[in-house]
Design an enzyme around this catalytic site. Structure first.
Site, short mmCIF file in Angstrom:
data_model
loop_
_atom_site.label_atom_id
_atom_site.label_comp_id
_atom_site.label_asym_id
_atom_site.label_seq_id
_atom_site.Cartn_x
_atom_site.Cartn_y
_atom_site.Cartn_z
N HIS A 1 -2.15 -12.53 -6.43
CA HIS A 1 -1.87 -12.68 -4.99
C HIS A 1 -1.91 -14.15 -4.58
CE1 HIS A 1 -1.96 -8.38 -4.40
NE2 HIS A 1 -3.17 -8.31 -4.93
N LYS B 1 -9.05 -18.10 -14.77
CA LYS B 1 -9.41 -17.29 -13.61
C LYS B 1 -10.82 -16.73 -13.74
CE LYS B 1 -7.94 -13.07 -12.82
NZ LYS B 1 -7.12 -11.88 -12.49
#
Length: 241
Positions: free
Chosen positions: A163, A143
């Site tokens: 999310h 990420k």
């Protein structure tokens, strides 16, 4: 298949168009400063944007160059970023990255500044190769590397946060057993490059406003008709594992 030849599925196309209709067109504003982005992303881990932003500003005010950040005693660096939380861990991680880049450059015979060196290493690689290269740096996960590639370098690598991971699973864009780390690779195969930024930001907004982890607002969801979670679409037909 190259990234430029990706043809999205009808399901992904519908999701993308609904996200844009709901949350508006989204435009990236990269600064082409991967070093600043990398350190900023490390500082953002496990804290708020406000705290991490303050920690970053205090860091660059205290130490005008990344070489100084590399060479300062770790406890002094930790003190400068204290407001961002986990200061001791993050200070060590930042210096490990800077020292690794320094070693790499020395081995290649270069003498650029650290920001110039990192920028050059990213620019000479394809987006996916550069993403993998960043992941070889100490403490840099999928990420973090993807955030640098997308937000700082405008390269179409999808950062998968909590999310994005939750929303993409519920919509059936990825399979139920696909981890967040694995999802980065999946999106590289299914999402056209010029959709990546919009999909990322749109799914984050959707996850925060509607598709909550607990008690999602399904009755108010503009993507209800495209959702495998509520049974509107067959996950066997939509998911990529």
């Amino acid at each position: 298949m190259t990234a430029t030849s990706i043809i999205p599925s009808l399901h992904l196309t519908s999701v993308y168009e609904l996200l844009i209709d709901t949350y508006g067109e989204m435009h990236n504003d990269p600064d082409y400063d991967p070093m600043g982005g990398l350190v900023g992303t490390i500082l953002s881990q496990h804290t708020s944007d406000i705290n991490s932003g303050r920690a970053y500003r205090q860091l660059i005010q205290a130490f005008p160059s990344w070489e100084e950040v590399r060479d300062v005693p770790t406890h002094m660096l930790a003190e400068a970023i204290r407001c961002g939380g986990l200061a001791n861990v993050k200070a060590q991680r930042i210096q490990d990255v800077l020292n690794t880049l320094t070693t790499q450059q020395k081995e290649s015979g270069g003498n650029k500044s650290l920001p110039e060196y990192l920028y050059g290493e990213i620019e000479k690689r394809s987006p996916e190769e550069a993403w993998r290269y960043l992941r070889t740096l100490p403490g840099v996960g999928p990420k973090t590397a993807a955030c640098v590639m997308l937000f700082d370098m405008n390269r179409a690598i999808m950062p998968v946060d909590t999310h994005v991971h939750r929303v993409s699973k519920r919509l059936g864009l990825i399979g139920p057993k696909v981890s967040a780390d694995q999802a980065h690779t999946v999106f590289a195969k299914i999402a056209p490059p010029d959709w990546v930024y919009g999909l990322h930001v749109g799914m984050i907004r959707h996850g925060r406003q509607v598709c909550h982890s607990q008690k999602p607002k399904c009755g108010q969801c503009p993507l209800y008709a495209q959702c495998a979670y509520v049974g509107s679409v067959n996950p066997q037909e939509t998911e990529i594992s």
